[in-house]
Design an enzyme around this catalytic site. Structure first.
Site, PDB file in Angstrom:
ATOM      1  N   GLU A  55       0.804  -1.230  -0.238  1.00  0.00           N
ATOM      2  CA  GLU A  55       0.028  -0.083   0.030  1.00  0.00           C
ATOM      3  C   GLU A  55       0.834   1.141   0.086  1.00  0.00           C
ATOM      4  OE1 GLU A  55      -2.011   1.096   4.122  1.00  0.00           O
ATOM      5  OE2 GLU A  55      -2.394  -0.926   3.459  1.00  0.00           O
ATOM      6  N   ASP A  56       2.020   1.262   0.455  1.00  0.00           N
ATOM      7  CA  ASP A  56       3.139   2.493   0.542  1.00  0.00           C
ATOM      8  C   ASP A  56       4.066   2.503  -0.425  1.00  0.00           C
ATOM      9  OD1 ASP A  56       1.285   3.287   2.404  1.00  0.00           O
ATOM     10  OD2 ASP A  56       2.261   2.439   4.146  1.00  0.00           O
TER      11      ASP A  56
END
Length: 169
Positions: A55-56
């Site tokens: 997600e990052d």
């Protein structure tokens, strides 16, 4: 297949230059989550190190598998990863369907809930996150064994031990 030190290096490189909500290098968070999962074996340590990588960062599940990350680890990471348009409550429900992902999220939640970290946030944000994380624990903890939660919390955030005792009272 990659080993825990290999995964640690991958996570360090993937999160290079990133900081968390309080300005600490992001790798410290994923390492703290992984440390809480050490009693459960290498797969969970690896999942802890990688729990935010999809997600990052630029990494994808396919790229992780191609790099040699065990498929079970990638599956756990996918389960705990935010999906666009999915409310947080639904994400927690999805996670609790997988016992190993539940342990990863419990460790993540415990680290995010540390009083020393929360104290560095503005009051409004601190209060909002405290409610969010407490509600998540109310869903996560019934999905795991008390002994497992206790193992994680003792390592990651001993301040939650009182809450744990009250929860399982």
């Amino acid at each position: 297949m990659l080993s825990v030190p290999d995964i640690d290096l991958l996570a360090e490189q993937a999160h290079a230059g990133q900081t968390d909500k309080i300005g600490v290098p992001y790798i410290a968070h994923v390492r703290a989550v992984a440390a809480g999962l050490a009693p459960f074996g290498d797969d969970l340590v690896m999942a802890g190190l990688l729990h935010d990588v999809l997600e990052d960062t630029h990494w994808t599940a396919g790229a992780l598998i191609a790099a040699g990350v065990p498929a079970r680890v990638v599956a756990i990471v996918q389960t705990v990863t935010n999906q666009p348009g999915t409310p947080y409550r639904d994400k927690i429900r999805r996670i609790t369907a997988d016992p190993l992902a539940t342990l990863v999220k419990i460790a993540d939640n415990a680290h995010n809930s540390r009083p020393d970290r929360a104290a560095q946030l503005p009051a409004e944000k601190r209060e909002h996150l405290a409610v969010k994380y407490r509600q998540a624990r109310a869903a996560l903890w019934p999905s795991a064994a008390r002994a497992d939660i206790n193992s994680i919390v003792r390592i990651v955030n001993p301040a939650l031990l009182t809450e744990l005792g009250e929860h399982f009272g």
